[in-house]
Design a protein around this motif. Sequence first.
Motif, mmCIF file in Angstrom:
data_model
loop_
_atom_site.group_PDB
_atom_site.id
_atom_site.type_symbol
_atom_site.label_atom_id
_atom_site.label_comp_id
_atom_site.label_asym_id
_atom_site.label_seq_id
_atom_site.Cartn_x
_atom_site.Cartn_y
_atom_site.Cartn_z
ATOM 1 N N ALA A 1 0.815 -1.220 0.000
ATOM 2 C CA ALA A 1 0.000 0.000 0.000
ATOM 3 C C ALA A 1 0.846 1.266 0.000
ATOM 4 O O ALA A 1 0.299 2.363 -0.010
ATOM 5 C CB ALA A 1 -0.912 -0.003 1.229
ATOM 6 N N ARG A 2 2.182 1.105 0.052
ATOM 7 C CA ARG A 2 3.109 2.252 0.127
ATOM 8 C C ARG A 2 2.763 3.165 1.304
ATOM 9 O O ARG A 2 2.736 4.381 1.204
ATOM 10 C CB ARG A 2 3.110 3.042 -1.183
ATOM 11 N N HIS A 3 2.480 2.531 2.433
ATOM 12 C CA HIS A 3 2.136 3.259 3.649
ATOM 13 C C HIS A 3 3.414 3.636 4.384
ATOM 14 O O HIS A 3 4.385 2.869 4.396
ATOM 15 C CB HIS A 3 1.249 2.376 4.538
ATOM 16 N N PRO A 4 3.463 4.796 5.018
ATOM 17 C CA PRO A 4 4.710 5.241 5.667
ATOM 18 C C PRO A 4 5.148 4.391 6.864
ATOM 19 O O PRO A 4 6.273 4.535 7.329
ATOM 20 C CB PRO A 4 4.390 6.675 6.118
ATOM 21 N N SER A 5 4.289 3.490 7.364
ATOM 22 C CA SER A 5 4.665 2.700 8.538
ATOM 23 C C SER A 5 5.427 1.433 8.173
ATOM 24 O O SER A 5 5.700 0.596 9.045
ATOM 25 C CB SER A 5 3.418 2.326 9.346
ATOM 26 N N VAL A 6 5.816 1.264 6.920
ATOM 27 C CA VAL A 6 6.433 0.010 6.494
ATOM 28 C C VAL A 6 7.740 -0.265 7.249
ATOM 29 O O VAL A 6 8.003 -1.398 7.676
ATOM 30 C CB VAL A 6 6.647 -0.008 4.966
ATOM 31 N N SER A 7 8.557 0.749 7.458
ATOM 32 C CA SER A 7 9.824 0.533 8.174
ATOM 33 C C SER A 7 9.575 0.147 9.634
ATOM 34 O O SER A 7 10.285 -0.701 10.197
ATOM 35 C CB SER A 7 10.691 1.801 8.121
ATOM 36 N N VAL A 8 8.572 0.780 10.252
ATOM 37 C CA VAL A 8 8.216 0.453 11.628
ATOM 38 C C VAL A 8 7.780 -1.012 11.720
ATOM 39 O O VAL A 8 8.159 -1.737 12.647
ATOM 40 C CB VAL A 8 7.095 1.376 12.140
ATOM 41 N N ALA A 9 6.999 -1.435 10.721
ATOM 42 C CA ALA A 9 6.522 -2.825 10.710
ATOM 43 C C ALA A 9 7.689 -3.792 10.585
ATOM 44 O O ALA A 9 7.762 -4.792 11.307
ATOM 45 C CB ALA A 9 5.533 -3.010 9.562
ATOM 46 N N TYR A 10 8.591 -3.528 9.671
ATOM 47 C CA TYR A 10 9.744 -4.409 9.487
ATOM 48 C C TYR A 10 10.610 -4.444 10.755
ATOM 49 O O TYR A 10 11.094 -5.507 11.167
ATOM 50 C CB TYR A 10 10.583 -3.948 8.310
ATOM 51 N N GLU A 11 10.828 -3.288 11.357
ATOM 52 C CA GLU A 11 11.664 -3.244 12.564
ATOM 53 C C GLU A 11 11.030 -4.061 13.693
ATOM 54 O O GLU A 11 11.714 -4.744 14.452
ATOM 55 C CB GLU A 11 11.871 -1.795 13.024
ATOM 56 N N LYS A 12 9.705 -3.969 13.790
ATOM 57 C CA LYS A 12 9.023 -4.738 14.830
ATOM 58 C C LYS A 12 9.183 -6.226 14.562
ATOM 59 O O LYS A 12 9.421 -7.027 15.491
ATOM 60 C CB LYS A 12 7.532 -4.362 14.874
ATOM 61 N N ALA A 13 9.058 -6.617 13.301
ATOM 62 C CA ALA A 13 9.223 -8.027 12.955
ATOM 63 C C ALA A 13 10.634 -8.500 13.292
ATOM 64 O O ALA A 13 10.827 -9.606 13.815
ATOM 65 C CB ALA A 13 8.924 -8.237 11.474
ATOM 66 N N MET A 14 11.624 -7.672 13.019
ATOM 67 C CA MET A 14 13.012 -8.052 13.308
ATOM 68 C C MET A 14 13.238 -8.217 14.807
ATOM 69 O O MET A 14 13.965 -9.115 15.245
ATOM 70 C CB MET A 14 13.972 -6.998 12.751
ATOM 71 N N SER A 15 12.610 -7.375 15.596
ATOM 72 C CA SER A 15 12.805 -7.466 17.049
ATOM 73 C C SER A 15 12.108 -8.686 17.640
ATOM 74 O O SER A 15 12.524 -9.216 18.671
ATOM 75 C CB SER A 15 12.289 -6.196 17.737
ATOM 76 N N LEU A 16 11.039 -9.144 16.965
ATOM 77 C CA LEU A 16 10.265 -10.261 17.496
ATOM 78 C C LEU A 16 10.789 -11.623 17.053
ATOM 79 O O LEU A 16 10.535 -12.629 17.721
ATOM 80 C CB LEU A 16 8.795 -10.136 17.061
ATOM 81 N N ILE A 17 11.523 -11.670 15.961
ATOM 82 C CA ILE A 17 11.930 -12.963 15.427
ATOM 83 C C ILE A 17 12.848 -13.700 16.399
ATOM 84 O O ILE A 17 12.716 -14.896 16.628
ATOM 85 C CB ILE A 17 12.574 -12.807 14.021
#
Length: 1056
Positions: free
Chosen positions: A533-549
Amino acid sequence: MAQEPSIIELDQMITSHQRALSWIPRSHPTYTAYIHLLAKSRFERYKLSEQKEDLDKSIVHYTEAIFLPPSWGLYLNVVQIFSLLVLSLFRRSKEFKQPEDAKCAVEYLRYLRGLPLDTFEVSHKIVTTSLVKALAIQVELETGGTGDIEEMVMLCQELLTCHSSANYTTDAISALAITILRKGKQVQPLDGVIQCLRDALKICPPDLDQIPLGLAISLLIRYETNYSNGDYDEAMTLLESVIGSSPLGDDPSQIQIQASVFAASLACMRVGFYPNPEYLEEAISRCRTLLGSSSLDNNLRHGVTNSMALLAEKRFDNFGLTEALQEARYYTSEMANLASSSSAHGTFQDKIGAVRAAYPMAVVEEKIRNLRELISKTPPGNSNHNTHIQGLLNWHETRFSRTNDITDLEEVIKCRRVLVASADTSHPLGFGPALSLGFDLYKAFECSNKTEYLDESITVHRGVLEMQSARPFHFNLIQQLFESLFERFRLLGRRQDLDEIIELFPLAVNDKFARVPHRFAFSCSWALVTRVARHPSVSVAYEKAMSLIQSSLVSVPTLQIQHARLVAIRGVSDEMPLDYASYQIEMGQFTQAIETLERGRALLWSEMRGLRNSMDQLSRFNSPLATKLAAINQDLESLTMSVTPSGTIEISDGGSQIGDGMDPFGRLVVKQQKLLEERDLLVSQIQELPGFGDFLKTPSFQTIRSAASHGPVIIINHNEWRSDILILFQDSPPSLIPTSNDFYDRGNKLRDRLVVARNEGLDSGEYNRALRSVLEGLYNLVGEPVVDRLRALGVPEQSRIWWCPTSVFCSLPLHAMGPIPSDDGAKQYLSDLYIPSYTPTLSALIESRKPSPKTSIQPSLLLVANPDESLPGAFGEMEIIQSLNSRLPVATLCGKNATPAGVVEGLRHHGFAHFVCHGKLETGKPFDASFKLFGDERLTLLDIVRSQLPAAEFAFLAACHTAELTDDSIADEALHLTAAVQYCGFRSVVGTMWEMADIDGSEIAENFYKSMFSRNGEGVPYHLRSARALRDATRKMRRKKGMTLERWVNFVHYGA
């Protein structure tokens, strides 16, 4: 002490009093006295006879006495007589459950408390205690008001603060506690009740179990709304005190059984709120212990059995233990058996879905008919009406699960609406009917494709999301809302639905009540949706995924289970870091992309390496902290690796404080979580020290770029969004090599071509043709652009280079790409131009170069050999290794001396190691990959990982499959023997990508060590010479007549 009169004597007294009354008129001065004596005698007779008639007549006579004038010979005043009347009414309300008596007793006792009782010689404490008891009866009979319990608390506090007689205070507090036990979740206000019972515990006798039990229940009820671990711990301590030291098998009292049931319920409740694995193990332990008691009645046994089935299923979901799945099936079957053997059908067990599922269809139909008839006879508002509605709903659900007939689902929805309309939303579980209604509506949409069901489901669930009491269930609710909104967005294309979906993602991903693996999966979905969707929160989402893995791994105790978890979510866990890196490269953030790939790769090795971090710097600054952390790390490492090839747990634990139901695996989980908690606290303290702010934090780009200190590292990000090649240098920015749009697919095809051809046999013509094609394809796809860029950047030929690939490229022979066109027309491959090595991560490469006091010392070599009939060439290879004795000491472990324990011990004392034996892979079990030793004993990958080798420098693994991944392994985890040997301390390792030809062993060894010890390498540490030595040895192999590609390409170099 005067003896109490018998019934015969009392009958004589009653007859005497009646005769006297018949002789005198009502106006006689002694009439009132005889009436009182008659009332008293009747009451005393009731205490012996327990006949309601005696109590009724006593009350009538006391009532009459109140309205008569004072009498001669009567030593009681009217207030005293009135108090006796009230106590008689109280007794009748208690014994015969007469609501009107309770109401009268409460009203009269309140009136008495307003009088100057001391003037009438009536005990204020007795009246107050009696009022507490009367209110308790009124609460039990549900005839009073909403403030009855609050009034009881106020009266008890009054008794506690005025230092009343302990007996009266204890009676009142006991009445309050018993009321709480009986009414449970209806008790309000909780805070006042809890404080009152806490105060009472300080003065009441310690053997009065109902008071700590009542306090525990009050805390349990409050825990349902505040989820406070403080309330949980206090309640469990109280329950344990009631359960006492007597095991449940030793004829426990009823109150002990109650306490044990409440303790199990509380533990199960916490599992419903919090995802902590140790909480699950405690609940399982308590339920198992409870089921071991013969004192449970049928209804309780049904309930606990149902809980055990659910807990065991959750344990299987958490850890993948087959034993847990078997246990879940056993308890589900046990519920059906209990139901079929019970004569109490239609009661408690019918509430359990697994039990209902066991009934034949005819019984289901009969249940539905009977409940419809009951509902027709039970008006709304009746306490049984909703019970019958819920029962009807349950049976329609059961029938729907078998027939998939939407009319049953519509009946379920109809019943659910009734329950929603009457639900008490102030109750901790008052949101339940609405939550379930939303799920049912979505199910109806799936069956009918009617969007009105979908719309209502969304509306209902939005409402539940606003309820604070539903907080622990928000994650599941958001998952359903996400699915509903996405389905509507797909159907109608409404942008506001997509916006709402994106707003929901952070709520779910940050939900502390949800399991980390579920939050991680949701964060990956968040990243996917926002990127599309080219939403500005994409980096926040990826960072959260990286912290949770990484967090999703530490919530399970052993390496095998951690790997199984990664495999279970492969395609998500392995692709997400590559997705993020591709996004960062797209944004021009090359250094961040390299950091991301480093964080998301070889997660298991990274976790284990973190437990072996050097404490030298910390020791110099704060030795006690360093010592404590090192001890915790050692315990954690030992625990993490406490698995055997069969999957049983190896742990020496002195037992558990939680109960006999805690099995070895449960103790393992509890111990691990305790160690992790201690470690996190300790690391936080260390990070607050000056200069230690980055202690154990993810290494920055400035740190990991030092991996390129001896030559460039080439990183391949193979990703469906976009694939890229990054070249890492120590002193200059990373260099990006863009790839073609078909790079991703071509990489997959190369890997598939090699895998398919391997099934024909490594020595087959088909495999060699496929390998030749793959090497050519790799050069066109990767080699040519890399070589061109290295030349353009001035990297001279014969320099060292390192490959750090991802995905399918981890299984492809990048070191042997070619042939490469040359000016003289000679065939050359990548290894002719550069000296290639591999590294699973940049951190592993950095670790392999850290200085060691023993690096410059000429090492000794340990030869581990297990020759047999299938390895005739092994003897020649052994001779070559042993001939090195003139250059360095060689110790040999062969035959019966070549045992797993002997090899590990030998590796501790030698800088070099050379293995000549069979290597074995176990599909889907990377930690069981092994070297075959004497007597068919195995030195497994896990055995190697457990060892720590202080003198290790270089190892040559002349065995099959030592650098090969099994089919079910995750490529980026690099779980093979070569990586394990490097992890346990060896700086450089030579391994094999597939089966090794026995005839090649002696030749590769002779040429390798000849190059290794040549004068050209003087002054260079041995581990740094090994890559060139392997290149030289394979080049000589390649030039040998009749040499096939697969034989020389097979050998790879890992490390420094």
